[in-house]
Write a protein that holds these residues in place. Structure first.
Motif, mmCIF file in Angstrom:
data_model
loop_
_atom_site.group_PDB
_atom_site.id
_atom_site.type_symbol
_atom_site.label_atom_id
_atom_site.label_comp_id
_atom_site.label_asym_id
_atom_site.label_seq_id
_atom_site.Cartn_x
_atom_site.Cartn_y
_atom_site.Cartn_z
ATOM 1 N N GLU A 43 0.913 -1.137 0.004
ATOM 2 C CA GLU A 43 0.001 -0.059 0.093
ATOM 3 C C GLU A 43 0.753 1.251 0.072
ATOM 4 O OE1 GLU A 43 -3.533 1.923 2.952
ATOM 5 O OE2 GLU A 43 -3.576 -0.289 2.238
ATOM 6 N N LEU A 47 1.404 5.560 -2.452
ATOM 7 C CA LEU A 47 1.406 6.994 -1.452
ATOM 8 C C LEU A 47 2.885 7.654 -1.703
ATOM 9 C CD1 LEU A 47 0.269 5.434 1.901
ATOM 10 C CD2 LEU A 47 -1.111 6.346 -0.123
ATOM 11 N N ILE A 66 -2.318 10.199 -2.721
ATOM 12 C CA ILE A 66 -2.309 8.814 -3.819
ATOM 13 C C ILE A 66 -1.392 9.368 -4.935
ATOM 14 C CG2 ILE A 66 -3.695 7.383 -5.098
ATOM 15 C CD1 ILE A 66 -3.950 6.764 -2.110
ATOM 16 N N ASN A 68 -1.621 9.145 -8.229
ATOM 17 C CA ASN A 68 -2.626 8.865 -9.354
ATOM 18 C C ASN A 68 -2.521 8.050 -10.465
ATOM 19 O OD1 ASN A 68 -4.918 10.281 -8.139
ATOM 20 N ND2 ASN A 68 -4.140 12.259 -8.815
ATOM 21 N N VAL A 71 -2.371 3.964 -9.558
ATOM 22 C CA VAL A 71 -3.848 3.027 -9.102
ATOM 23 C C VAL A 71 -4.506 2.817 -10.345
ATOM 24 C CG1 VAL A 71 -3.840 4.084 -6.678
ATOM 25 C CG2 VAL A 71 -5.085 5.426 -8.872
ATOM 26 N N ARG A 73 -8.008 1.983 -11.604
ATOM 27 C CA ARG A 73 -9.432 2.030 -11.302
ATOM 28 C C ARG A 73 -10.532 0.691 -11.794
ATOM 29 N NH1 ARG A 73 -13.066 6.046 -10.077
ATOM 30 N NH2 ARG A 73 -11.334 7.704 -10.438
ATOM 31 N N THR A 89 -8.517 3.983 -1.817
ATOM 32 C CA THR A 89 -7.995 5.504 -1.835
ATOM 33 C C THR A 89 -8.710 6.374 -0.836
ATOM 34 O OG1 THR A 89 -9.242 6.059 -3.666
ATOM 35 C CG2 THR A 89 -7.192 5.234 -4.244
ATOM 36 N N TYR A 92 -7.233 7.931 2.260
ATOM 37 C CA TYR A 92 -6.274 9.114 2.116
ATOM 38 C C TYR A 92 -6.679 10.386 1.492
ATOM 39 C CZ TYR A 92 -3.226 5.055 2.997
ATOM 40 O OH TYR A 92 -2.618 3.973 3.713
ATOM 41 N N ASP A 93 -8.048 10.633 1.707
ATOM 42 C CA ASP A 93 -8.664 11.749 1.238
ATOM 43 C C ASP A 93 -8.863 12.917 2.202
ATOM 44 O OD1 ASP A 93 -9.615 13.341 -0.958
ATOM 45 O OD2 ASP A 93 -11.484 12.751 -0.680
#
Length: 284
Positions: A43, A47, A66, A68, A71, A73, A89, A92-93
């Motif tokens: 994980e 990051l 993240i 982007n 990752v 989707r 995700t 981590y928002d």
């Protein structure tokens, strides 16, 4: 038995070809071994740390974001909960200042009025106690607590109904994620699973009521979502709470608007069919 007997006259060496599919078996075996050895990325590898200046206390701190580009989707849940391969995700928002306690979802973190800053300083910062160094990655409990702190900050600063609703929705989704990671066969987790389900439902209900209020008092876009997306989300949530009239109104708006994509209209149509089946089953 040499299956290729007679080809010697062509100058071909056919020894060792008794089994036509031996090479295919070897290839499959090596492929399976390769798949077995494929490592699942950690994980932490998804990051990065970004420096952020706190809008309230003006101090700089590090927050996890993240990558982007890393990752992948996946298909979202029925209520648009986002899914990605190997990582949730949603955890981590949220940005949370470790110095003063000001916390908000990333999209809202920098946007505060002077009055809101004053309220947070008085009711959050004055009482905040730092919790020490953060873990390298967040488990669901850590993420949920950060979102709850964001929700409390939103209440204190008198934030919009949509922001409170969206925060509640994401907390509910995090409880869903936590539940998915629990072993259903482990009897020792039964109490924790029950509590997770209760919390998931409670925050889902708060999110629903909040969005219903927001659509009647705020302008679109809302939390980064256009009206069609919010209508679909409300339709799904209305179905969940068996408020079929509200769900039907939302679906009708989606089907009648030219701005809705074909994919969204297909989703709305499928949802309508599910609602019809549920109503029929309830009357049977």
């Amino acid at each position: 038995m040499n299956l290729f007997k007679g080809l010697e006259k062509f100058g071909l060496k056919t020894e060792g070809t008794e089994n036509l599919f031996e090479e295919e078996k070897r290839t499959n075996a090596s492929t399976e071994q390769g798949e077995a050895k494929e490592e699942i990325p950690s994980e932490e590898s998804f990051l990065l740390e970004k420096s952020v200046r706190c809008t309230v206390c003006d101090k700089v701190f590090k927050t996890k974001m993240i990558k982007n580009g890393r990752v992948k989707r996946l298909e979202p849940d029925f209520d648009l909960r986002p899914r990605f391969m190997y990582i949730d995700t949603l955890k981590y928002d949220v940005a949370s200042c470790p110095n003063c306690g000001y916390t908000a979802m990333n999209r809202y973190f920098e946007h505060l009025s002077s009055v809101q800053i004053k309220l947070i300083k008085e009711k959050i910062c004055a009482n905040f106690k730092p919790t020490g160094e953060e873990p390298a990655v967040y488990d669901y409990d850590t993420a949920i607590n950060r979102y709850k702190l964001a929700l409390f900050n939103t209440l204190v600063k008198k934030g919009k109904a949509s922001e409170k609703a969206y925060t509640c929705l994401k907390i509910s989704w995090l409880y869903r994620g936590k539940l998915e990671g629990m072993d259903e066969k482990d009897a020792s987790l039964e109490q924790e699973r029950r509590e997770c389900l209760e919390q998931q439902e409670a925050f889902y209900n708060q999110a629903y009521e909040g969005f219903l209020k927001a659509v009647s008092t705020e302008m679109f876009p809302m939390c980064g979502m256009d009206q069609t997306t919010v209508d679909y989300l409300l339709a799904v949530m209305s179905k969940h709470f068996k408020r079929y009239d509200t769900a039907s109104k939302c679906i009708s708006r989606i089907m009648s608007t030219s701005s809705a994509s074909k994919k969204m209209k297909d989703r709305a149509f499928d949802l309508k069919e599910e609602i019809i089946r549920e109503i029929k089953d309830s009357k049977a």
